[in-house]
Design a protein around this motif. Structure first.
Motif, PDB file in Angstrom:
ATOM      1  N   VAL A 262       9.567  -1.637 -10.833  1.00  0.00           N
ATOM      2  CA  VAL A 262       9.565  -1.757  -9.378  1.00  0.00           C
ATOM      3  C   VAL A 262      10.931  -2.188  -8.870  1.00  0.00           C
ATOM      4  O   VAL A 262      11.509  -1.575  -7.957  1.00  0.00           O
ATOM      5  CB  VAL A 262       8.473  -2.748  -8.920  1.00  0.00           C
ATOM      6  CG1 VAL A 262       8.672  -3.128  -7.449  1.00  0.00           C
ATOM      7  CG2 VAL A 262       7.088  -2.155  -9.113  1.00  0.00           C
TER       8      VAL A 262
ATOM      9  N   SER B 141      13.565   0.297  -6.986  1.00  0.00           N
ATOM     10  CA  SER B 141      13.781  -0.053  -5.576  1.00  0.00           C
ATOM     11  C   SER B 141      15.233  -0.385  -5.298  1.00  0.00           C
ATOM     12  O   SER B 141      15.678  -0.319  -4.145  1.00  0.00           O
ATOM     13  CB  SER B 141      12.888  -1.235  -5.180  1.00  0.00           C
ATOM     14  OG  SER B 141      13.284  -2.419  -5.859  1.00  0.00           O
TER      15      SER B 141
ATOM     16  N   ARG C 283      -1.886  -1.207  -8.669  1.00  0.00           N
ATOM     17  CA  ARG C 283      -1.033  -1.248  -7.480  1.00  0.00           C
ATOM     18  C   ARG C 283       0.438  -1.270  -7.872  1.00  0.00           C
ATOM     19  O   ARG C 283       1.279  -0.625  -7.225  1.00  0.00           O
ATOM     20  CB  ARG C 283      -1.379  -2.492  -6.653  1.00  0.00           C
ATOM     21  CG  ARG C 283      -2.746  -2.447  -6.003  1.00  0.00           C
ATOM     22  CD  ARG C 283      -3.092  -3.775  -5.374  1.00  0.00           C
ATOM     23  NE  ARG C 283      -4.438  -3.780  -4.814  1.00  0.00           N
ATOM     24  CZ  ARG C 283      -5.034  -4.861  -4.326  1.00  0.00           C
ATOM     25  NH1 ARG C 283      -4.400  -6.022  -4.345  1.00  0.00           N
ATOM     26  NH2 ARG C 283      -6.256  -4.775  -3.830  1.00  0.00           N
ATOM     27  N   ALA C 284       0.752  -2.030  -8.918  1.00  0.00           N
ATOM     28  CA  ALA C 284       2.142  -2.100  -9.369  1.00  0.00           C
ATOM     29  C   ALA C 284       2.638  -0.736  -9.844  1.00  0.00           C
ATOM     30  O   ALA C 284       3.784  -0.349  -9.589  1.00  0.00           O
ATOM     31  CB  ALA C 284       2.269  -3.131 -10.489  1.00  0.00           C
ATOM     32  N   ARG C 285       1.778   0.008 -10.534  1.00  0.00           N
ATOM     33  CA  ARG C 285       2.166   1.341 -10.994  1.00  0.00           C
ATOM     34  C   ARG C 285       2.447   2.256  -9.805  1.00  0.00           C
ATOM     35  O   ARG C 285       3.465   2.968  -9.787  1.00  0.00           O
ATOM     36  CB  ARG C 285       1.065   1.930 -11.876  1.00  0.00           C
ATOM     37  CG  ARG C 285       1.372   3.361 -12.335  1.00  0.00           C
ATOM     38  CD  ARG C 285       0.256   3.951 -13.174  1.00  0.00           C
ATOM     39  NE  ARG C 285       0.571   5.325 -13.533  1.00  0.00           N
ATOM     40  CZ  ARG C 285       0.526   5.815 -14.759  1.00  0.00           C
ATOM     41  NH1 ARG C 285       0.189   5.037 -15.760  1.00  0.00           N
ATOM     42  NH2 ARG C 285       0.827   7.077 -14.988  1.00  0.00           N
ATOM     43  N   ARG C 286       1.573   2.245  -8.816  1.00  0.00           N
ATOM     44  CA  ARG C 286       1.790   3.078  -7.635  1.00  0.00           C
ATOM     45  C   ARG C 286       3.048   2.651  -6.883  1.00  0.00           C
ATOM     46  O   ARG C 286       3.783   3.492  -6.354  1.00  0.00           O
ATOM     47  CB  ARG C 286       0.573   3.008  -6.706  1.00  0.00           C
ATOM     48  CG  ARG C 286      -0.688   3.644  -7.287  1.00  0.00           C
ATOM     49  CD  ARG C 286      -1.745   3.849  -6.219  1.00  0.00           C
ATOM     50  NE  ARG C 286      -2.174   2.601  -5.608  1.00  0.00           N
ATOM     51  CZ  ARG C 286      -3.140   1.830  -6.085  1.00  0.00           C
ATOM     52  NH1 ARG C 286      -3.769   2.168  -7.204  1.00  0.00           N
ATOM     53  NH2 ARG C 286      -3.475   0.719  -5.462  1.00  0.00           N
ATOM     54  N   GLN C 287       3.305   1.354  -6.856  1.00  0.00           N
ATOM     55  CA  GLN C 287       4.493   0.842  -6.182  1.00  0.00           C
ATOM     56  C   GLN C 287       5.756   1.312  -6.884  1.00  0.00           C
ATOM     57  O   GLN C 287       6.712   1.761  -6.246  1.00  0.00           O
ATOM     58  CB  GLN C 287       4.427  -0.687  -6.170  1.00  0.00           C
ATOM     59  CG  GLN C 287       5.435  -1.367  -5.267  1.00  0.00           C
ATOM     60  CD  GLN C 287       5.201  -2.864  -5.215  1.00  0.00           C
ATOM     61  OE1 GLN C 287       4.514  -3.424  -6.067  1.00  0.00           O
ATOM     62  NE2 GLN C 287       5.765  -3.519  -4.212  1.00  0.00           N
ATOM     63  N   ALA C 288       5.766   1.247  -8.217  1.00  0.00           N
ATOM     64  CA  ALA C 288       6.928   1.700  -8.976  1.00  0.00           C
ATOM     65  C   ALA C 288       7.161   3.190  -8.749  1.00  0.00           C
ATOM     66  O   ALA C 288       8.299   3.637  -8.555  1.00  0.00           O
ATOM     67  CB  ALA C 288       6.733   1.402 -10.459  1.00  0.00           C
TER      68      ALA C 288
ATOM     69  N   ARG D 167       6.250   4.948  -6.167  1.00  0.00           N
ATOM     70  CA  ARG D 167       6.682   5.179  -4.781  1.00  0.00           C
ATOM     71  C   ARG D 167       8.185   4.950  -4.626  1.00  0.00           C
ATOM     72  O   ARG D 167       8.857   5.638  -3.846  1.00  0.00           O
ATOM     73  CB  ARG D 167       5.908   4.257  -3.828  1.00  0.00           C
ATOM     74  CG  ARG D 167       6.211   4.494  -2.359  1.00  0.00           C
ATOM     75  CD  ARG D 167       5.244   3.746  -1.465  1.00  0.00           C
ATOM     76  NE  ARG D 167       5.384   2.305  -1.608  1.00  0.00           N
ATOM     77  CZ  ARG D 167       6.283   1.573  -0.934  1.00  0.00           C
ATOM     78  NH1 ARG D 167       7.131   2.158  -0.102  1.00  0.00           N
ATOM     79  NH2 ARG D 167       6.327   0.269  -1.085  1.00  0.00           N
ATOM     80  N   PHE D 168       8.730   4.011  -5.373  1.00  0.00           N
ATOM     81  CA  PHE D 168      10.167   3.755  -5.315  1.00  0.00           C
ATOM     82  C   PHE D 168      10.971   4.756  -6.140  1.00  0.00           C
ATOM     83  O   PHE D 168      12.198   4.721  -6.131  1.00  0.00           O
ATOM     84  CB  PHE D 168      10.483   2.334  -5.778  1.00  0.00           C
ATOM     85  CG  PHE D 168      10.194   1.272  -4.753  1.00  0.00           C
ATOM     86  CD1 PHE D 168      10.775   1.324  -3.493  1.00  0.00           C
ATOM     87  CD2 PHE D 168       9.340   0.216  -5.047  1.00  0.00           C
ATOM     88  CE1 PHE D 168      10.522   0.341  -2.544  1.00  0.00           C
ATOM     89  CE2 PHE D 168       9.080  -0.772  -4.106  1.00  0.00           C
ATOM     90  CZ  PHE D 168       9.674  -0.707  -2.846  1.00  0.00           C
TER      91      PHE D 168
END
Length: 558
Positions: free
Chosen positions: A249, A253, A294-299, A301-302
């Motif tokens: 992440v 990011s 959620r962390a996987r989707r966040q990573a 997305r970045f």
């Protein structure tokens, strides 16, 4: 066969060996039902059965089957009888001539025929469509909705079937489980041309059958990325637990070309936790799967690239590049690497356990197996948070949960809030100073031999479910000879690499190692794989973020 239509359209299938009649039937059906249904036609029974099998594997719903009675090699009744085994809910119609009406009437009793139609039926508005309208209405009333998910067929007490279910669940791939003994499981096997000797069978939403698939094949077929898109990255993160996800992440990011490589499923041990209640910002608690999902989707997305089911086998230094080698011989290179490989549960060393793993004995898979052991008695081995969280989760639906702890009490290794919850849960009992001496059973767990450590007294108990959460072994064997590790295999970093805090032998940069940097410059460690780490989710995430900060510092000075 016609090209696939939208998943919402159910199928009407017609089979007639006369090409002219076959086309005429399909034309009449499409004129009335073409907008709401997909019309599939075939000119012999075997071709029609192949079409039905393909539709079954893809999860398409067949509402009505119309078959001509007088077909060579396989008449209409014989065809419909076999079609029932594949799509039992489809309404069945036999097309007959006047001379065949007696056979059609007999078929009503033989194959539960829904209707027979006399040929010709001109005009269809009077003789065909009203019949089909009634049959389609009856089919819709039975609520046969499509299930566009991966399907798994296997034995309940099969280690590999359990592993496949665990792999899909932890990678958040929706699936539906069918025992080989269930009628629907048998229908899927028949549709895939299998006799049940090679299991598990996995059927993708597109209808592709996979027989005894490995993790890499399974990952590729259910939409998980397994191959890197580039040859060189700024940062490769090895391990998809909280530390690795945190690094991915923050790395992505902040503009680093980031690749995360996970050998099984993102989340690590934390992803298997049923409830994490001491993580900052979640006062009501959060499951490990929710948090790491959620962390996987966040990573992603970045812009982080995530590979699943890829085993890392080696790490090499090639000038300024750090090369990560996979077990299949392929490789990817980067300016920097973060080792976030985490740990795995230690195997319980007792007779019978290895043979029954996956067949009643499970390591860290309480979430996946919990529905199967509802209203039953289960045993959990371990005295740390992971064991306590599993016990609390299982206690919701199980008749009883017995926590087996080698130590004197839970206070040495379990959080206070969990101890309080366990004490307040009536169907959880804690047996301290107790170990598993042996497991018994032929094809599944049947009994456990327990031993009290102090008295030496043995006890034989009935047990069909055992969940083991004991200790942690670092997943660092592949780094032997590459980076410094402690006697237990945990990776040494920063000032911990030597007794006086000086750089390790062979250290080339003029600067000292950064805090999370290993004995190889540009290679960092974060999370549970690091020697003397806190073994908590929050600290792992923090170390992942801190490692990225140090990667930036390394890249600026390289």
């Amino acid at each position: 066969m016609a090209q696939p239509a939208a998943p919402a359209r159910t199928v009407i299938l017609t089979v007639d060996d006369d090409p002219g009649v076959s086309r005429a039937v399909a034309r009449d059906l499409r004129r009335r039902y073409g907008e709401s249904h997909r019309v599939v036609r075939a000119e012999d029974g075997e071709t029609a059965l192949d079409a039905l099998r393909e539709l079954k594997l893809r999860g398409d719903q067949v509402a009505v089957i119309l078959a001509d009675y007088r077909m060579p090699r396989m008449n209409g009744i014989e065809f419909l009888e076999r079609a029932m085994d594949i799509h039992p809910a489809a309404r069945r119609v036999l097309l007959t001539a006047y001379a065949d009406t007696n056979a059609a009437i007999d078929a009503i009793n033989v194959i539960d025929l829904d209707h027979y139609l006399l040929k010709p039926w001109d005009p269809p508005e009077e003789k065909l469509y009203p019949v089909l309208d009634d049959l389609l209405a009856a089919w819709r009333a039975s609520d046969h909705r499509p299930v566009p998910v991966t399907k798994v067929v296997g034995h309940r007490w099969s280690a590999r079937s359990s592993e496949v279910r665990e792999f899909l669940a932890r990678n958040q791939v929706p699936y539906r489980w069918y025992s080989v003994d269930e009628p629907e499981g048998g229908r899927l096997l028949e549709a895939a041309g299998q006799d049940g000797r090679r299991l598990p069978l996995v059927v993708t939403p597109e209808g592709t059958p996979l027989v005894e698939p490995g993790d890499a094949e399974l990952a590729g077929q259910v939409g998980l990325a397994t191959t890197p898109t580039e040859e060189f990255y700024d940062l490769v993160v090895i391990g998809g637990g909280p530390a690795g996800l945190g690094a991915a992440v923050y790395g992505a990011s902040e503009g680093l070309r980031t690749l995360l490589v996970e050998r099984q499923a993102t989340g690590g041990q934390a992803g298997q936790s049923s409830r994490i209640e001491n993580y900052l910002g979640f006062p009501d608690g959060v499951s490990g799967a929710q948090l790491t999902g959620r962390a996987r989707r966040q990573a992603a997305r970045f812009g982080a690239e995530i590979l699943t089911a890829r085993e890392v086998a080696g790490l090499e230094v090639n000038g300024a590049a750090r090369t990560v080698r996979f077990s299949d011989g392929s490789a990817v290179a980067a300016h920097s690497v973060i080792l976030a490989t985490g740990v795995s549960y230690r195997q319980l060393d007792a007779p019978g356990l290895a043979e029954l793993t996956g067949c009643g004995v499970f390591y860290g898979s309480a979430l996946t197996q919990a529905p199967s052991c509802a209203n039953q008695d289960v045993y959990v081995v371990g005295g740390a948070n992971s064991a306590g969280q599993a016990a609390m989760y299982l206690a919701r639906n199980c008749r009883s949960v017995t926590l087996l702890v080698r130590g004197e009490s839970l206070t040495a290794s379990m959080s206070h809030y969990l101890i309080q919850q366990i004490e307040a849960t009536p169907n959880i009992s804690v047996r301290t100073r107790t170990v598993v001496e042996a497991a018994h059973g032929s094809d599944r767990l049947d009994k456990l031999s327990l031993r009290h450590v102090d008295s030496g007294e043995d006890e034989l108990v009935d047990a069909q479910w055992l969940f083991v959460f004991i200790g942690a072994a670092p997943l660092t064997g592949w780094l032997d000879g590459t980076v410094l590790r402690d006697p237990h295999g945990f990776i040494l970093a920063g000032p911990d690499m030597t007794s006086d805090g000086s750089p390790p032998p062979g250290w080339e940069p003029v600067r000292p190692p950064y805090h999370l940097e290993t004995s190889v410059p540009g290679v960092f460690v974060a999370g549970d794989a690091r020697a003397a780490s806190a073994k908590r989710v929050a600290s792992a995430v923090g170390e992942g973020a801190m490692a990225v900060m140090l990667v930036h510092r390394y890249l600026e000075q390289s």
